[in-house]
Design an enzyme around this catalytic site. Structure first.
Site, PDB file in Angstrom:
ATOM      1  NE  ARG A  94      63.394   0.985  34.912  1.00 14.62           N
ATOM      2  CZ  ARG A  94      62.594   0.319  35.736  1.00 14.62           C
ATOM      3  NH1 ARG A  94      63.082  -0.534  36.626  1.00 14.62           N
ATOM      4  NH2 ARG A  94      61.281   0.505  35.674  1.00 14.62           N
ATOM      5  CB  SER A 151      60.583   2.771  26.127  1.00 16.93           C
ATOM      6  OG  SER A 151      61.490   3.072  27.127  1.00 16.93           O
ATOM      7  CE  LYS A 196      58.213   0.684  32.018  1.00 12.61           C
ATOM      8  NZ  LYS A 196      58.098   1.679  33.079  1.00 12.61           N
TER       9      LYS A 196
END
Ligand SMILES: Cc1ncc(COP(=O)(O)OP(=O)(O)O)c(N)n1
Ligand SMILES: Cc1nc(C(=O)O)sc1CCOP(=O)(O)O
Ligand SMILES: [Mg+2]
Length: 348
Positions: free
Chosen positions: A179, A248, A277
């Site tokens: 990621r 997700s 996040k």
């Protein structure tokens, strides 16, 4: 009926002849998928080489012992042979067939041609390696590995990205997601490729966050898609049937949609607010409890999870968790991984 001890050599030759055929047929079936399904030159070459090795032992005296009309086994078919519920099942059945045939060749070969018996033992080990390489790359094989991975590392950009991931793999990690929300595409591609090779070396699954194109380019095991990413059906069309697609989810509605769209697994979070996040509100432990009660597919609790609070997440019903900082920012990623795995009941 002649008793086999009356003509043992002919019987042994018939056994060797039948099993040389059986092993080569099974290999040919597997080879066709490696060649036309996977376009994998090295697996195709391995199947072909195994077949050719076997062909060397299939001598004229063995063929001469063949007596198909007198073989009481030709009419015996098990129902399982008539049904292949998936490509994975078909490949697995044929790999098992090859392994069984090689074992028969090894055992009966010892009575008549010990060199062939020894060679078949080595070939059987090669078929085991082929099996784990190939089945590890079918959807069934990949999902099997995913279900057996209690800990999922989602990476963050780091100057020591590869050594950190390798340290975690050495600690027993078996599932990695690349990621990186900021790097330029050439860098992403290069890092994804290196991570993919690294994961293969450790027999770990490797997925790419967001980017179906990069997942395909590096031959990753799958992709992780968020709510803002492309539809699962489109990703499946691009990636084919054998790769894993994760989605997700933050609430029961999103879970339901991910299920109906055909996600292979879901992320469940953020369990806690997290700087990784920033700005995303916590879904909390209630949603973890909901997932524990309702998710029919594998799910990973994610968001703010570390060694301290992992016990609470497990108590809420999680058996699989995903982390970024708990490993990427650990002083000792190997030990951090081992500690998380131990808490998840999977330590060394
Ligand atoms: C295992 C796992 N779960 C959730 C996410 C988050 O995905 P997404 O919502 O698309 O957010 P970004 O990671 O793209 O910022 C994930 N990556 N992995
Ligand atoms: C990438 C990501 N997705 C989340 C989600 O809930 O969908 S939480 C998250 C970040 C998790 O990072 P950390 O382990 O450092 O808290
Ligand atoms: Mg995303």
């Amino acid at each position: 009926m002649n008793h086999p001890v009356d003509r043992p050599l002919t019987a042994i030759h018939r056994i060797l002849d039948a099993n040389l055929d059986r092993a080569r047929e099974g290999l040919r079936i597997v080879e066709e998928w490696c060649r036309f399904g996977l376009n994998d030159a090295s697996l195709t070459a391995e199947c072909k080489d195994l077949r050719q090795h076997l062909a060397q032992w299939h001598t004229a005296d063995l063929r001469a012992a063949r007596d198909t009309p007198g073989d009481p086994g030709t009419d015996l078919t098990h129902t399982a042979e008539m049904e292949r519920p998936s490509l994975g099942a078909l490949l697995q059945a044929n790999l098992c067939r090859v392994q069984e045939a090689l074992r028969v060749l090894e055992e009966y070969g010892k009575l008549d041609r010990p060199e062939m018996a020894a060679a078949c033992k080595q070939l059987r080990y090669r078929v085991y390696a082929l099996d784990s390489q190939l089945m590890g790359r079918s959807h069934d094989g990949r999902m099997h590995k995913l279900r057996r991975s209690p800990l999922y590392l989602v990476t963050s950009p780091h100057e020591h990205l590869l050594p950190i991931v390798e340290a975690a793999l050495q600690g027993g990690l078996s599932l990695v997601q690349y990621r990186d929300k900021t790097a330029e595409d050439p860098t992403r591609l290069q890092l994804a490729e290196k991570l993919c090779h690294l994961c293969r070396r450790y027999d770990a699954l490797f997925l790419v966050n967001d980017r179906v194109d990069i997942a395909l380019a590096v031959d990753a095991d799958g992709v992780h898609l968020g709510q803002q990413d492309i539809p699962i059906a489109l990703a499946r069309q691009i990636l084919g049937p054998s790769r894993i697609i994760g989605r997700s989810t933050t609430n029961p509605d999103e879970m339901q949609r991910a299920l109906s769209e055909g996600a292979d697994y879901i992320g469940v979070g953020p369990v806690y607010e997290t700087p990784t996040k920033a700005g995303k509100a916590a879904a909390g432990l209630d949603y973890v409890r909901y997932a524990a009660a309702h998710s029919p597919i594998p799910w990973f609790a994610i968001g703010g999870i570390d060694a301290e609070n992992l016990g609470d997440v497990i108590a809420a019903g999680a058996t699989q968790v995903a982390v970024v900082r708990a490993i990427m920012q650990a002083q000792q990623p190997t030990q951090a991984t081992q500690a998380l795995l131990t808490k998840l009941g999977a330590g060394a």
